[in-house]
Write an enzyme that holds these catalytic residues in place. Structure first.
Site, PDB file in Angstrom:
ATOM      1  N   ASP A  47      50.322 -17.449  55.601  1.00 12.66           N
ATOM      2  CA  ASP A  47      49.896 -16.058  55.448  1.00 12.66           C
ATOM      3  C   ASP A  47      49.627 -15.444  56.829  1.00 12.66           C
ATOM      4  O   ASP A  47      49.337 -14.253  56.948  1.00 12.66           O
ATOM      5  CB  ASP A  47      48.699 -15.916  54.503  1.00 12.66           C
ATOM      6  CG  ASP A  47      47.456 -16.652  54.978  1.00 12.66           C
ATOM      7  OD1 ASP A  47      47.518 -17.332  56.025  1.00 12.66           O
ATOM      8  OD2 ASP A  47      46.417 -16.554  54.294  1.00 12.66           O
ATOM      9  N   SER A  48      49.788 -16.256  57.873  1.00  8.63           N
ATOM     10  CA  SER A  48      49.800 -15.721  59.245  1.00  8.63           C
ATOM     11  C   SER A  48      50.894 -14.673  59.392  1.00  8.63           C
ATOM     12  O   SER A  48      50.911 -13.942  60.384  1.00  8.63           O
ATOM     13  CB  SER A  48      50.021 -16.849  60.258  1.00  8.63           C
ATOM     14  OG  SER A  48      51.162 -17.615  59.912  1.00  8.63           O
ATOM     15  N   GLU A 118      43.036 -22.598  51.518  1.00 15.26           N
ATOM     16  CA  GLU A 118      41.949 -22.744  52.486  1.00 15.26           C
ATOM     17  C   GLU A 118      40.641 -23.033  51.765  1.00 15.26           C
ATOM     18  O   GLU A 118      40.353 -22.421  50.727  1.00 15.26           O
ATOM     19  CB  GLU A 118      41.795 -21.462  53.312  1.00 15.26           C
ATOM     20  CG  GLU A 118      43.017 -21.157  54.168  1.00 15.26           C
ATOM     21  CD  GLU A 118      42.848 -19.900  55.008  1.00 15.26           C
ATOM     22  OE1 GLU A 118      41.735 -19.353  55.088  1.00 15.26           O
ATOM     23  OE2 GLU A 118      43.859 -19.475  55.593  1.00 15.26           O
ATOM     24  N   GLU A 189      41.884 -26.886  61.392  1.00 19.00           N
ATOM     25  CA  GLU A 189      42.110 -25.826  62.391  1.00 19.00           C
ATOM     26  C   GLU A 189      40.831 -25.493  63.159  1.00 19.00           C
ATOM     27  O   GLU A 189      39.740 -25.378  62.572  1.00 19.00           O
ATOM     28  CB  GLU A 189      42.622 -24.550  61.690  1.00 19.00           C
ATOM     29  CG  GLU A 189      42.790 -23.379  62.663  1.00 19.00           C
ATOM     30  CD  GLU A 189      43.597 -22.210  62.123  1.00 19.00           C
ATOM     31  OE1 GLU A 189      44.084 -22.277  60.978  1.00 19.00           O
ATOM     32  OE2 GLU A 189      43.734 -21.224  62.869  1.00 19.00           O
TER      33      GLU A 189
HETATM   34  O1  KIV Z   1      48.955 -19.165  57.971  1.00 21.77           O
HETATM   35  C1  KIV Z   1      49.277 -20.042  58.774  1.00 21.77           C
HETATM   36  O2  KIV Z   1      50.267 -19.921  59.522  1.00 21.77           O
HETATM   37  C2  KIV Z   1      48.473 -21.241  58.834  1.00 21.77           C
HETATM   38  C3  KIV Z   1      48.730 -22.199  59.967  1.00 21.77           C
HETATM   39  C4  KIV Z   1      48.239 -21.632  61.224  1.00 21.77           C
HETATM   40  C5  KIV Z   1      48.199 -23.539  59.683  1.00 21.77           C
HETATM   41  O3  KIV Z   1      47.633 -21.441  58.027  1.00 21.77           O
END
Ligand code: KIV
Length: 279
Positions: A47-48, A118, A189
């Protein structure tokens, strides 16, 4: 690098063999194809994408439909890597039924092979529900970007001792709860390396670190950070292995210059005229 398809059980085998697991994010066909060809073990449609692709300040606005859209593009490119899709904010926190339905959509419509959530203790029942229908679940503890407002920003977690959210002992409990609920791996993280090591040694499932030092069972980075595809500076934990922002800027600048100067297109870029009919 083995050419064989990477599947969920392979990650456990890699941890046992102390073979580091490589994971990168991707959001579209060409980059997914490059990473798959280059032997990346796990591709994450994170979701990044809200920040890296859409330019938002955080990940909270990303929807299930958007993750499906990007996951399908990546799925078309991917041959070898394990494909994991992120469950966005509020797609799994409301109730377990909702979570199951959304996880199922990422698999059925997005063609993901696993989903990532998460949290720890607070979502353990939900993880168990999803895992119980054989949708493999990757956990994510430590700096969890969907908790940005609780954390007061993208801040390193686990520096303080205690059982409150984000504290050291609580993060170990979170990881243990995810393992007990049936998660097959955990992203760790934004924590000090000593905590990442302790979590890695406490659980039998693989840990995949980002900003968590060298002692996790694998490493993950956002593709833009690996490729240097950003204008501002990268986070401290990231290493640009290329400078694509600079390369793309140079290419676009040269294109503008040549079109303005009528140097492009040159004769070799033009189609031939129609041939005359021969007598
Ligand atoms: O959303 C994402 O890209 C992530 C990674 C940074 C682990 O959760």
């Amino acid at each position: 690098m083995s050419q064989e398809k990477v599947c969920v059980p392979d990650l456990a085998r890699m941890k046992a063999a102390r073979e580091p697991i490589t994971m990168l994010t991707a959001y579209d066909f060409p980059f997914a194809k490059i990473f798959d060809n280059c032997g990346v073990d796990v591709i994450l449609v994170g979701d990044s994408l809200g920040m890296a692709v859409r330019g938002e300040d955080n990940t909270l606005a990303v929807t299930v439909d958007e993750v499906i859209y990007h996951t399908r593009m990546v799925a078309r490119a991917r041959r070898r890597a394990l494909l994991v899709a992120d469950m966005p904010f509020l797609s799994y926190q409301v109730n377990a039924e909702d979570a199951l339905r959304n996880a199922g959509r990422l698999v059925k419509e997005g063609r993901a092979e696993a989903v990532k959530l998460e949290g720890g203790v607070a979502i353990a029942d939900t993880v168990a529900r999803i895992a119980a229908v054989d949708i493999p679940v990757m956990g994510h503890v430590g700096l969890t970007p969907q908790s940005i407002h609780r954390m007061g920003g993208h801040r390193v977690q686990g520096r303080r001792s205690g059982r409150n959210a984000g504290c050291r002992e609580r993060l170990i409990e979170d990881a243990l709860a995810l393992e007990a609920a049936g998660a097959f791996a955990i992203v760790v993280e934004g924590v000090p390396p000593s905590l990442a090591r302790e979590i890695t040694e406490s659980v039998a499932i693989p840990t995949i670190g980002i900003g968590a030092g060298p002692d996790c069972d694998g490493q993950v980075l956002v593709m833009h950070d690996v490729l240097g595809l950003y204008e501002s500076c990268a986070p401290r934990f990231a290493k640009p292995f290329a400078r694509l922002w600079d390369d793309a800027s140079a290419a676009a600048t040269a294109y503008v210059r040549e079109v303005k100067a009528r140097a492009f297109p040159a004769p070799e870029h033009c189609y031939a005229e129609a041939r005359r009919a021969s007598r």
